[in-house]
Design a protein around this motif. Structure first.
Motif, PDB file in Angstrom:
ATOM      1  N   THR A 172      -0.706  14.866  -3.768  1.00 27.11           N
ATOM      2  CA  THR A 172      -1.282  14.367  -2.510  1.00 27.11           C
ATOM      3  C   THR A 172      -0.335  13.400  -1.819  1.00 27.11           C
ATOM      4  O   THR A 172      -0.101  13.499  -0.605  1.00 27.11           O
ATOM      5  N   TRP A 173       0.206  12.461  -2.574  1.00 31.20           N
ATOM      6  CA  TRP A 173       1.131  11.491  -1.967  1.00 31.20           C
ATOM      7  C   TRP A 173       2.354  12.195  -1.390  1.00 31.20           C
ATOM      8  O   TRP A 173       2.815  11.873  -0.291  1.00 31.20           O
ATOM      9  N   LEU A 177      14.613  14.887  -2.456  1.00 32.36           N
ATOM     10  CA  LEU A 177      13.205  14.586  -2.716  1.00 32.36           C
ATOM     11  C   LEU A 177      13.077  14.131  -4.161  1.00 32.36           C
ATOM     12  O   LEU A 177      13.422  14.866  -5.087  1.00 32.36           O
ATOM     13  N   ASN A 178      12.564  12.934  -4.350  1.00 34.59           N
ATOM     14  CA  ASN A 178      12.617  12.317  -5.676  1.00 34.59           C
ATOM     15  C   ASN A 178      11.260  11.755  -6.094  1.00 34.59           C
ATOM     16  O   ASN A 178      10.523  11.205  -5.275  1.00 34.59           O
ATOM     17  N   TRP A 179      10.971  11.894  -7.373  1.00 34.48           N
ATOM     18  CA  TRP A 179       9.797  11.253  -7.976  1.00 34.48           C
ATOM     19  C   TRP A 179      10.164  10.862  -9.404  1.00 34.48           C
ATOM     20  O   TRP A 179      11.254  11.170  -9.884  1.00 34.48           O
ATOM     21  N   GLY A 234       0.786  -1.221   0.000  1.00 34.83           N
ATOM     22  CA  GLY A 234       0.000   0.000   0.000  1.00 34.83           C
ATOM     23  C   GLY A 234       0.816   1.269   0.000  1.00 34.83           C
ATOM     24  O   GLY A 234       1.794   1.393   0.744  1.00 34.83           O
ATOM     25  N   VAL A 235       0.388   2.233  -0.832  1.00 35.64           N
ATOM     26  CA  VAL A 235       1.080   3.504  -0.920  1.00 35.64           C
ATOM     27  C   VAL A 235       0.884   4.294   0.365  1.00 35.64           C
ATOM     28  O   VAL A 235      -0.225   4.405   0.893  1.00 35.64           O
ATOM     29  N   ASN A 236       1.958   4.804   0.921  1.00 39.90           N
ATOM     30  CA  ASN A 236       1.941   5.610   2.145  1.00 39.90           C
ATOM     31  C   ASN A 236       1.219   4.912   3.295  1.00 39.90           C
ATOM     32  O   ASN A 236       0.621   5.560   4.162  1.00 39.90           O
TER      33      ASN A 236
END
Length: 758
Positions: free
Chosen positions: A248-249, A267-269, A211-213
């Motif tokens: 949001t995430w 901080l990475n995406w 699950g995410v977060n």
């Protein structure tokens, strides 16, 4: 990244009987997961079809300077070979890479998971691969950041079994802690400085199935961060590495990790629609949480259908004006040890060649000095530009994300305020078109001339021939040479920079009396290997029929000797009253085809007019043995063409084969004919565990049997070399016998290419 099921396009359709065992397995696994999850392929952003739009304008003002270019986009995910040695420096150094990312994904053994959650051979082969890669790229001449993908070393690369124990399952983080300890201590023992990217894309079930977060995710994250910082307080930690930019995430992540005291160093995406907009939003989120600015990275960008010259240039240009400090080209076709920068380089080893995308990165690397103001009248077109007075030039890179065609007018302003860039009321403009072509030895010169300046500006038309074109504009007072490719100059010559060092072929070896200077604007790739010590010796090993040495001629240069293969040294005086930093100072006579050694010695002597005894080497040009390479998919009945009967099939996109094509058959009697003109032919074909036995014959002679079975795969090696033939036209015939080695799983025959000696 192709391993991501939420973003995987449908796999290429191919015959279920294709003999190319082992190719695109990661694609098929990811696509299979997507099918199970019911994920639509439409999730992948579509590249718009080419559309002829009204003419647009791009404006560049070279007098309005800004920040120093960071080359943030010159990064690559799984772009290196398993041991880190590929691609060669000649392909990598010109791109000035700043970021690499890896962790042994897809290497057999399954990582920590495959070793039953201990540090066995499966873990060891992955961590060793990452360490070898990091050792190469975190030191000079690269000094790049290496993001160690911790979850891939763990084994969570979408190939993990369904019963995988994820970190902190049932609240137990003890094994995860032991794993983190092992990873950090192994990196420390190897003496490499890596950044720790803790978990790849924790929002998709292919990598993280909790699950995410979720509470377990943050328990896993916090445990890893605290343990890494306990063992290495200065370590960079990268995350959360979501599969896309999600406001949001990211907001939730920042809030939770702030409260837990486990904020990342970077901080990475991944991906996102516009890096400049996403970067601004991320920075605002950081500020909204009352935090000091956090460096940003996007260590995966470009979906598979975006990886063309135009879109790559567009994304790089948007990165140039963003707050993102580092970004990595994603991996889709060549995961994960091919060493091709995900097909930015076509082929490997001696067959490596630049592509359109490679040239885009080469142009991007030329954005030096200071960024200057650059704007486009069309949101689909992005432009970045930089002016560098020390190099005496300005560079402009133009890309698009919308299949742009038609004409764009490029207007360059501010030339009245930059006299160093002009000469007598003109500026020399070299406009290069970079088609999305594989391979591409050089960009196409559209125009190359002095342009008259009017009211401090010039205008040039840029005509898109295809929606995947990028453009590179170089401005200078008197013109600059069109840059040569990494493996040659467009005429077959192999160019080897003087800083490509080692004891192998096409490498320089210097004794301890030589120094290195980088950033020299009038030398090839900006490097000078120099000596002012008598007796200093350099050796250049090469294979070919001639070599030309480029070195500095200037007021302080001395006298050297050069010799080939231990022959009599010849004296070369490098003194000149005016500087020429990269001209040819000596050319060998024609040599027999084969390996040779060039030895250069600083004599310690000088011309009476010279101010010094310096010797400074720029590069070497090697004339290679003359061989024509013909891909197996060049078909027809003419010269240098393959002709296949109806029993052969074709597979494309094969990462370990020349130009990615394989012509194959699993039918007894299937026949292929290759017609050529020359004195010898070498046939390259797949050797693998499911390959069969074929016969080859030249000019109707007796067929010779060739067993292509091998316990390990070699997709492009030579399986047959003819004897030396009379110069002229010849025919090579290949027949699938339908027989196989008793150890083979099939009777497949797969042709890669032919090499013709002329």
């Amino acid at each position: 990244m192709e391993r991501t099921p939420l973003h995987s396009p449908p796999p290429r359709q191919r015959s279920t009987h294709s003999p190319l065992a082992g190719i695109s397995r990661h694609s098929l696994i990811a696509a299979g997961l997507a099918a199970v999850l019911g994920v639509a392929a439409a999730v992948v952003p579509a590249v718009q079809a080419s559309a002829n739009v009204p003419d647009t304008t791009v404006t560049v003002d070279v007098s309005q300077t800004g920040k120093t270019p960071t080359h943030a986009g010159a990064g690559f995910l799984y772009g290196l070979s398993q041991d880190g040695s590929g691609p060669a420096d000649s392909f990598l150094q010109p791109l000035t890479p700043t970021l690499f990312r890896g962790g042994g994904a897809r290497i057999a053994g399954g990582g920590w998971i495959g070793d039953n959650y201990t540090a066995g051979s499966g873990y060891r082969v992955r961590i060793n691969s990452a360490i070898a890669q990091a050792k190469r790229v975190t030191t000079a001449p690269y000094s790049a950041r290496y993001d160690l993908l911790v979850s891939d070393v763990y084994g969570a690369d979408t190939t993990q079994p369904s019963n995988t124990i994820y970190p902190c399952d049932n609240g137990d983080c003890s094994n995860w802690t032991a794993f983190i300890d092992q990873v950090v201590r192994d990196a420390q023992a190897a003496g490499v400085n890596v950044a720790y990217d803790i978990w790849n894309e924790p929002d998709g079930t292919g990598f993280w199935q909790r699950g995410v977060n979720s509470a377990q995710y943050f328990q896993m994250w916090d445990t890893a961060v605290r343990e890494i910082r306990r063992l290495n307080p200065s370590a960079l930690i990268v995350g959360p590495s979501y599969s896309g930019y999600n406001h949001t995430w990211l907001d939730q992540f920042l809030g939770q990790t702030k409260n837990d005291g486990t904020l990342p160093s970077v901080l990475n995406w991944h991906f996102g629609n516009d890096p400049a907009a996403d970067s601004a939003d991320a920075a605002a989120l950081v500020g909204a949480h009352g935090l000091s600015p956090i460096p940003q990275s996007i260590n995966e960008y470009l979906f598979g259908n975006q990886q063309n010259a135009a879109y790559t240039a567009w994304f790089l240009n948007r990165l140039a004006v963003s707050g993102v400090g580092a970004a990595a080209h994603a991996i889709w076709s060549d995961c994960c040890t091919a060493g091709t920068l995900d097909s930015v380089v076509a082929g490997t080893g001696d067959l490596a060649a630049p592509t359109g995308q490679w040239w885009v990165y080469r142009a991007y690397a030329n954005l030096t000095g200071h960024l200057v103001t650059a704007n486009s009248g069309n949101a689909g077109i992005a432009v970045a530009a930089a002016a560098d007075q020390s190099a005496g030039q300005a560079n402009v890179l133009i890309g698009n994300n919308s299949g742009q065609t038609g004409t764009t007018t490029v207007t360059v302003q501010g030339l009245g305020s930059t006299p160093w860039l002009t000469a007598g009321g003109t500026v020399h403009a070299t406009l290069l078109r970079i088609p999305d072509q594989t391979p591409l030895s050089q960009p196409i010169t559209v125009s190359d001339s002095d342009v008259t300046i009017s009211n401090g500006s010039i205008s040039l038309p840029v005509a898109f021939q295809a929606g995947t074109d990028a453009f590179w504009l170089v401005l200078s007072p008197h013109g600059v040479p069109v840059p040569a490719g990494p493996g040659g100059s467009g005429n077959g010559t192999i160019i080897v920079d003087g800083n490509v060092t080692g004891t192998g072929n096409d490498q320089f070896q210097y004794d301890s009396n030589w120094g290195l200077t980088t950033g020299v604007p009038d030398m090839y790739l900006g490097t000078a290997n120099w000596s002012h010590t008598a007796g200093a010796t350099a050796v250049f090993r090469f294979t070919g029929t001639q070599v030309a040495l480029h070195a500095v001629r200037d007021v302080d240069q001395g006298i050297m000797t050069v010799s080939v293969d231990g022959g009599t040294p010849q004296t070369v005086d490098n003194y000149a009253p005016s500087r020429n930093a990269s001209g040819v100072v000596w050319t060998s006579p024609a040599l027999a085809a084969g390996p040779h050694t060039l030895t250069i010695v600083n004599t310690g002597n000088r011309n009476s007019a010279s101010a010094g005894i310096n010797i400074a080497i720029d590069r070497a040009d090697v004339t290679p043995n003359s061989q024509l390479i013909v891909d197996g998919n060049v078909t027809g009945t003419g010269n240098d063409q393959f002709q296949y009967d109806s029993n052969w099939g074709l597979t494309t996109g094969v990462s370990d084969m020349y130009l990615g094509t394989a012509n194959w058959s699993h039918t007894a009697g299937a026949t292929a004919v290759f017609r050529f003109t020359g004195t010898q032919v070498a046939l390259h074909a797949v050797r693998d565990f499911d390959q069969g036995i074929m016969t080859v014959s030249v000019d109707g002679g007796a067929p010779q049997s060739m067993d292509n079975y091998s316990a390990t795969r070699n997709a492009s090696g030579i399986v047959f070399t003819s004897p030396v033939l009379a110069s002229g036209s010849h025919t090579l015939t290949i027949v699938n016998t339908g027989n196989r080695n008793s150890a083979s799983a099939g009777i497949n025959i797969a042709i890669d290419r032919a090499g013709v000696t002329q």
